[in-house]
Design an enzyme around this catalytic site. Structure first.
Site, PDB file in Angstrom:
ATOM      1  N   HIS A  62      -1.143  42.037  40.426  1.00  0.00           N
ATOM      2  CA  HIS A  62      -1.425  43.447  40.162  1.00  0.00           C
ATOM      3  C   HIS A  62      -2.045  44.087  41.410  1.00  0.00           C
ATOM      4  O   HIS A  62      -2.851  43.448  42.102  1.00  0.00           O
ATOM      5  CB  HIS A  62      -2.382  43.573  38.969  1.00  0.00           C
ATOM      6  CG  HIS A  62      -2.479  44.988  38.486  1.00  0.00           C
ATOM      7  ND1 HIS A  62      -3.266  45.909  39.116  1.00  0.00           N
ATOM      8  CD2 HIS A  62      -1.854  45.635  37.474  1.00  0.00           C
ATOM      9  CE1 HIS A  62      -3.137  47.081  38.495  1.00  0.00           C
ATOM     10  NE2 HIS A  62      -2.283  46.931  37.491  1.00  0.00           N
ATOM     11  N   GLU A  80       5.611  48.458  40.045  1.00  0.00           N
ATOM     12  CA  GLU A  80       4.444  49.325  39.916  1.00  0.00           C
ATOM     13  C   GLU A  80       4.125  49.957  41.259  1.00  0.00           C
ATOM     14  O   GLU A  80       3.348  49.378  42.044  1.00  0.00           O
ATOM     15  CB  GLU A  80       3.226  48.517  39.444  1.00  0.00           C
ATOM     16  CG  GLU A  80       3.342  47.963  38.054  1.00  0.00           C
ATOM     17  CD  GLU A  80       1.997  48.012  37.325  1.00  0.00           C
ATOM     18  OE1 GLU A  80       1.980  48.488  36.199  1.00  0.00           O
ATOM     19  OE2 GLU A  80       0.972  47.621  37.911  1.00  0.00           O
TER      20      GLU A  80
END
Ligand code: PGA
Length: 256
Positions: free
Chosen positions: A96, A168
């Protein structure tokens, strides 16, 4: 199968807050049926076991936001992939952008986490995406390709079902900026090409590709459905069960 994965990040600070979340989630999910969608919640590690106890079901599965890169031992403060599995988790987020940024996670660390996650039998949600600066200097393609090669390069072909890739774009995470459908589609094509290069043609049926970054029930069509993503990774809106499950319904609805 589609995936709607909620990353609750460092939220739900009190038992009372968690209880309210459970109540609201249970109320909102009641009577909802998903034909082709798995709903996953990744709470902070301290809450994982109670999420498993309270919310996991045929429809809802639980995952972790992070683990350590070793399996067990003297690593104060850490949890491991096999713990996540043994306490009822099925998913793990790796790579992430917030972990890359605040914890300077290295490629070696992410690779080790990926390999332990797969060994433990978890599905690994691997996040890739470019920064605003990389985007404006035309480096999106290069960055995504590199991030995929870096961490997925050593996953054995027999295990690639355990991989979910989440595109992302860093500039869209936690902001309110969203990419166009064409931007997302462009990234999806880059990811697909790279996966085929790494794992052969069959990879595309076996590896899901999601979008994440500022998704809500109003933006989900433009950024996930129009470019035909296999689902979505949701941050802020996963804290609001009504909205999160609304997103899940939109993703699941074949006639959208
Ligand atoms: P956001 O977060 O939905 O709040 O932008 C997405 C993520 O971090 O995965």
């Amino acid at each position: 199968m589609k995936y709607v994965i909620g990353n609750l990040k460092m939220n739900l600070l009190t038992p009372a807050e968690r209880e309210r979340y459970f109540e609201s989630f249970a109320k909102e999910i009641k009577g909802k049926k998903f034909m082709d969608t798995k709903v996953v919640l990744c709470p902070p590690a301290i809450h994982m076991e109670s999420f498993v106890g309270k919310l996991s079901s045929k429809t809802v599965q639980i995952g972790a936001q992070n683990v350590f890169w070793e399996e067990r031992g003297s690593y104060t403060g850490e949890i491991s992939a096999s713990m996540v599995k043994n306490f009822g988790g099925d998913f793990l987020i790796v790579g992430h952008s917030e972990r890359r940024k605040y914890f300077s996670e290295s490629v070696e660390q992410m690779k080790a986490k990926a390999s332990l996650a797969i060994k433990a039998g978890l599905s690994m949600v691997y996040c890739v995406g470019e920064s605003a600066q990389e985007r404006s200097s035309g480096k999106t393609h290069k960055i995504i390709k590199q991030q995929l090669e870096d961490v997925l390069g050593e996953v054995p072909n027999s295990k690639i079902e355990n991989i979910i890739v989440a595109y992302e774009p860093i500039w869209a995470v936690g902001s309110d900026e969203i990419p166009s459908s064409d931007d997302v589609l462009g990234a999806k094509i880059i990811i697909k090409k790279q996966l085929v290069e790494m794992f052969g043609n069959g990879a595309l049926e076996r590896i899901k590709i999601l979008y994440g970054g500022s998704v809500n029930s109003k933006t989900v069509k433009q950024i996930c459905i129009d470019p035909e993503m296999d689902g979505v990774l949701v941050g802020r809106e996963s804290l609001i069960p009504y909205e999160f499950l609304k997103i899940s319904e939109i993703i699941d609805d074949k006639n959208r």
